[in-house]
Design an enzyme around this catalytic site. Structure first.
Site, PDB file in Angstrom:
ATOM      1  N   GLU A   9      75.091-100.083  -2.562  1.00 43.41           N
ATOM      2  CA  GLU A   9      73.985 -99.134  -2.994  1.00 43.41           C
ATOM      3  C   GLU A   9      72.577 -99.301  -2.413  1.00 43.41           C
ATOM      4  O   GLU A   9      71.969-100.343  -2.267  1.00 43.41           O
ATOM      5  CB  GLU A   9      73.716 -99.418  -4.599  1.00 43.41           C
TER       6      GLU A   9
ATOM      7  N   HIS B 287      73.337 -94.549  -9.946  1.00 39.99           N
ATOM      8  CA  HIS B 287      73.344 -95.495 -10.717  1.00 39.99           C
ATOM      9  C   HIS B 287      72.458 -95.172 -12.009  1.00 39.99           C
ATOM     10  O   HIS B 287      71.272 -95.826 -12.233  1.00 39.99           O
ATOM     11  CB  HIS B 287      73.047 -96.772 -10.032  1.00 39.99           C
TER      12      HIS B 287
ATOM     13  N   ARG C  63      81.238-100.857 -12.066  1.00 35.17           N
ATOM     14  CA  ARG C  63      80.967-101.457 -10.933  1.00 35.17           C
ATOM     15  C   ARG C  63      81.647-100.784 -10.038  1.00 35.17           C
ATOM     16  O   ARG C  63      82.793-100.522  -9.777  1.00 35.17           O
ATOM     17  CB  ARG C  63      80.922-102.846 -10.813  1.00 35.17           C
TER      18      ARG C  63
ATOM     19  N   LYS D 106      82.095-103.113 -25.018  1.00 28.88           N
ATOM     20  CA  LYS D 106      81.091-102.187 -26.001  1.00 28.88           C
ATOM     21  C   LYS D 106      81.086-100.713 -25.338  1.00 28.88           C
ATOM     22  O   LYS D 106      80.872 -99.824 -26.175  1.00 28.88           O
ATOM     23  CB  LYS D 106      79.733-103.009 -25.855  1.00 28.88           C
TER      24      LYS D 106
ATOM     25  N   VAL E  30      81.519 -95.542 -14.264  1.00 26.79           N
ATOM     26  CA  VAL E  30      80.145 -95.826 -14.353  1.00 26.79           C
ATOM     27  C   VAL E  30      79.847 -97.424 -14.671  1.00 26.79           C
ATOM     28  O   VAL E  30      79.070 -98.079 -15.247  1.00 26.79           O
ATOM     29  CB  VAL E  30      79.424 -95.228 -15.696  1.00 26.79           C
TER      30      VAL E  30
END
Length: 599
Positions: free
Chosen positions: A316, A335, A287, A206, A285
Site C-alpha cells: 500500500e 484503506h 488485510r 468482531k 476489508v
C-alpha cells in the site's frame, strides 16, 4: 493427579472500548481515570495508566493523523510532534528524540526504528486493530510496550464492507465513472440482487459478526468459517458455521475478515479459487496479503470471480499500473475501513494510553498476581515456554471442521511439587499458540486467560507428579483439544481428542507424541506428518522427493504400533515444500494421509 483452572485478573478499561497490551519489559505505573468529552457522544470515562511527580513531559511522535480529541488529550500530558508521511529514514532519525510513537496501519515500525531509538522509545501505540505493522520481536528485545485499540473501529470497518458489497453488486463505481464521462449505459451496468444470496464471512470475529448482522438485514443467507467462533454466538444471529472448503464452494459472495498470519497468507490462491462457485464476488476489508493478487487477476479474467471490491492490498499504496487495480471488474478504495469521524474519535483516546506508560511508578507485579519473580520463572522455563507455544500452534493446525476449539486440556508431568512449579506462563504460551495463528489478537501474560474466555475456549490443567529428581522443572507437556475433527486422523487419541505431547531435550523442544503414536522430532522449522504402512524404503522415498526440491530435512522419526503395521513418520524441514512436492508425497501408495504444519 490434581486438576486446576486458574486465570489472571485483567482490569477492564471501558465497557465499549478495550486495549491490548503487549508486555515486553517491566515498566512501572499506577491506574487513574479521566473524563473526556468527544464530539457528539457526550462525556466518556477512560481509565488511564498514570504516574505522579513527572519531572518533564515526554515527547510523543504522532506519525499518522488522529482525531482532534485524541490530540488534545495528548497535549495535556506530553510534547506532541505531529509529523505525517515520514519516510523510513526520516522516522529513524526522529525516533531517537521520542519516548512514544503513535501510528495507524500505514507506518511500518521495523527493527530499524527500535534500534535507532537508542533505548528511549518506551511505547508504541497502534491506533486501530492489527499490529502486524509493528515488529513485536524487536519491541520485546528493546523493552518497548505495544498498545492497540482492537474494538474502536469495528463498526466502521463492517459498514465499509457492506458498502463495498452493495456497490460491487450494483456496479456503482463503474456506472458513476461512465456517467461523469458523458455516457448513459443502463444496459451495461445491470447488477445482481443481494436478497437470497449466500454470503460467506471468513473470520467471525468482531468485524465479521457485525458484517453478518447487516447482511442478514439485507436478506442474505449468511454462513461463516472461523475455528474459534462460539457456535452459540453464531446461532444467535442466524449464522451457520461451516468448514473452509464448504464456505468457499457454496458462497455467492465472500467477505474476508481474518488477520494476516503465516496460516492466512495468500489463503485465497489459484487452488482455492478453483474450488469456488463460478461467478463468485469477493470483498476484502481485512488485510491485503490474505489474497494472492496475481491469482485473483487470473480468476477474474477466467470468470471464476465475477467481481472484487478491495480496500486493502499486499503493498500500500498499490502501483498505479497494477492489473488488479485497473481491472474493469474491480472496485477499490484506499484503506478506508476505519475512516469515519466517529471511529477516529474512539480510536484516538484509547491510543493515548501510551502517555503515562513512558514513566515508572508502581511495579508491574501490582497488576500481575505472580508470587515469584517473573524474571526467575522465565529464566528457568525458557525452553519449556517455547515448547508450550509450539505445541499449541501445532495442535490448532490439526483442527478442521466448523465446530471450533472450545475445550483444551494441558497436562504437565513433573517431579516437582505443585507449589514449586508455576505454570501460568506455560498456560499463557499455549493459549498464544492456539489463538494467535488465526486471530488479530496479540496474546501475552496479562491477557491470555481473558482472551481465551472471550473466545469461549476453556483451558484446564492437570499435573502428574513423577518420582525422581526435581532438577528439571518438567518432564513433558501434553495438549489435548476435545470435541473437534482433525485433518490428520492419526492425531486423534484413543479417547477421541487431538493429542500432541513434547519435551525438552538438551535445551531444544521436541515433539514426542501425536495421537497414540510416539515420535521424536525437533520443533524447529516446520513439520510433515505422514501416516503410512510400515514397510522398508519409506524414509528414502519421502526424503528423495524433498531432496529433489532442495528442501533440507532437519530431523526424521518414525513411530509405529507394531512391525509391518501402521506408523507415523514425522519429518522436520527447514523450508516449505511446494504443493507439487506435497502432492507427490501423498501419492506414494503406502502413505494413507499426511499434513504439513508451520511452526
Amino acid at each position: 493427579m490434581a486438576t486446576s483452572t486458574t486465570s489472571l485478573n485483567v482490569p477492564s478499561l471501558n465497557p465499549k472500548l478495550s486495549s491490548s497490551l503487549s508486555i515486553s519489559s517491566t515498566p512501572q505505573f499506577s491506574v487513574s481515570s479521566l473524563n473526556l468529552r468527544t464530539h457528539g457522544r457526550g462525556t466518556r470515562r477512560f481509565i488511564v495508566l498514570a504516574t505522579a511527580g513527572l519531572d518533564a513531559k515526554p515527547t510523543v511522535l504522532v506519525a499518522e493523523k488522529l482525531g482532534a480529541a485524541g490530540l488534545d488529550l495528548l497535549k495535556e500530558f506530553a510534547n506532541v510532534d505531529c509529523s505525517y508521511n515520514l519516510s523510513p529514514e526520516e522516522l529513524n532519525t526522529k525516533i531517537s528524540l521520542c519516548d512514544a510513537l503513535i501510528v495507524r496501519s500505514g507506518t511500518k515500525v521495523s527493527r530499524e526504528v527500535f534500534e535507532s531509538s537508542g533505548g528511549r522509545l518506551k511505547v508504541v501505540g497502534r491506533a486501530g486493530v492489527g499490529i502486524d505493522n509493528v515488529d513485536l520481536a524487536a519491541a520485546t528485545e528493546h523493552g518497548c510496550l505495544v498498545v492497540n485499540a482492537p474494538t474502536a473501529n469495528t463498526v466502521a470497518a463492517a459498514e465499509h464492507g457492506i458498502a463495498l458489497l452493495a456497490a460491487m453488486a450494483r456496479n456503482v463505481a463503474q456506472a458513476d465513472a461512465s456517467v461523469k464521462a458523458g455516457k448513459w449505459l443502463r444496459n451495461k451496468y445491470v447488477g445482481v440482487s443481494l436478497v437470497g444470496k449466500t454470503l460467506a464471512v471468513m473470520g467471525f470475529g468482531k468485524v465479521g459478526t457485525e458484517v453478518a448482522r447487516r447482511a442478514k438485514g439485507l436478506g442474505m443467507h449468511v454462513i461463516a468459517h472461523d475455528p474459534y467462533a462460539p457456535a452459540d454466538r453464531a446461532r444467535a444471529i442466524g449464522v451457520e458455521l461451516v468448514t473452509f472448503d464448504e464456505a468457499i464452494a457454496t458462497a455467492d459472495f465472500i467477505s474476508l475478515h481474518m488477520p494476516l498470519t503465516p496460516t492466512t497468507s495468500k489463503m485465497l490462491n489459484d487452488e482455492t479459487f478453483g474450488k469456488m462457485k463460478k461467478g463468485v464476488r469477493i470483498v476484502n476489508v481485512a488485510r491485503g496479503g490474505v489474497i494472492d493478487e496475481e491469482a485473483l487477476v487470473r480468476a477474474l479474467d477466467s470468470g471464476i470471480v465475477a467481481q472484487a471490491a478491495l480496500d486493502v492490498f499486499t503493498k500500500e499504496p498499490p502501483s498505479p499500473e497494477s492489473k488488479l487495480v485497473q481491472h474493469e471488474n474491480v472496485i477499490v478504495t484506499p484503506h478506508l475501513g476505519a475512516s469515519t469521524v466517529e471511529a477516529q474519535c474512539l480510536v484516538a483516546p484509547v491510543s493515548s494510553l501510551v502517555l503515562p506508560l513512558v514513566n515508572h511508578g508502581s511495579d508491574l507485579r501490582d497488576i500481575m498476581p505472580f508470587h515469584v519473580s517473573l524474571q526467575q520463572v522465565l529464566s528457568e522455563l525458557k525452553p519449556y515456554v517455547i515448547l508450550a507455544e509450539k505445541l499449541g500452534r501445532l495442535a490448532v493446525q490439526l483442527v478442521t471442521g466448523g465446530s471450533g476449539v472450545k475445550s483444551v486440556k494441558v497436562t504437565y508431568a513433573s517431579a516437582r511439587a505443585p507449589d514449586d512449579l508455576d505454570t501460568r506462563v506455560l498456560r499463557a504460551m499455549i493459549t498464544k499458540g492456539i489463538i494467535e495463528p488465526i486471530s488479530s489478537v496479540f496474546v501475552n501474560l496479562v491477557n491470555a486467560d481473558f482472551t481465551a474466555k472471550q473466545r469461549g475456549v476453556r483451558i484446564t490443567e492437570e499435573r502428574i507428579v513423577l518420582d525422581g529428581s526435581p532438577e528439571a522443572p518438567l518432564e513433558s507437556i501434553q495438549v489435548q483439544i476435545a470435541n473437534v475433527e482433525s485433518k490428520f486422523a492419526s492425531a486423534i487419541s484413543d479417547t477421541g481428542e487431538i493429542r500432541v505431547e513434547g519435551r525438552v531435550k538438551d535445551g531444544v523442544p521436541h515433539l514426542t507424541r501425536v495421537g497414540s503414536f510416539e515420535v521424536d522430532v525437533s520443533l524447529e522449522g516446520s513439520i510433515i506428518l505422514c501416516r503410512q504402512v510400515d514397510q522398508p524404503g519409506m524414509i528414502g522415498k519421502v526424503g528423495s522427493i524433498l531432496g529433489q526440491e532442495n528442501v533440507n530435512v532437519s530431523f526424521m522419526s518414525v513411530g509405529r504400533i507394531a512391525p509391518r503395521k501402521q506408523a507415523v513418520m514425522a519429518i522436520g524441514v527447514d523450508d516449505q515444500p511446494s504443493k507439487q512436492s506435497l502432492q507427490r508425497i501423498g501419492e506414494i501408495p503406502a502413505i494413507e494421509e499426511f499434513v504439513f504444519l508451520k511452526l
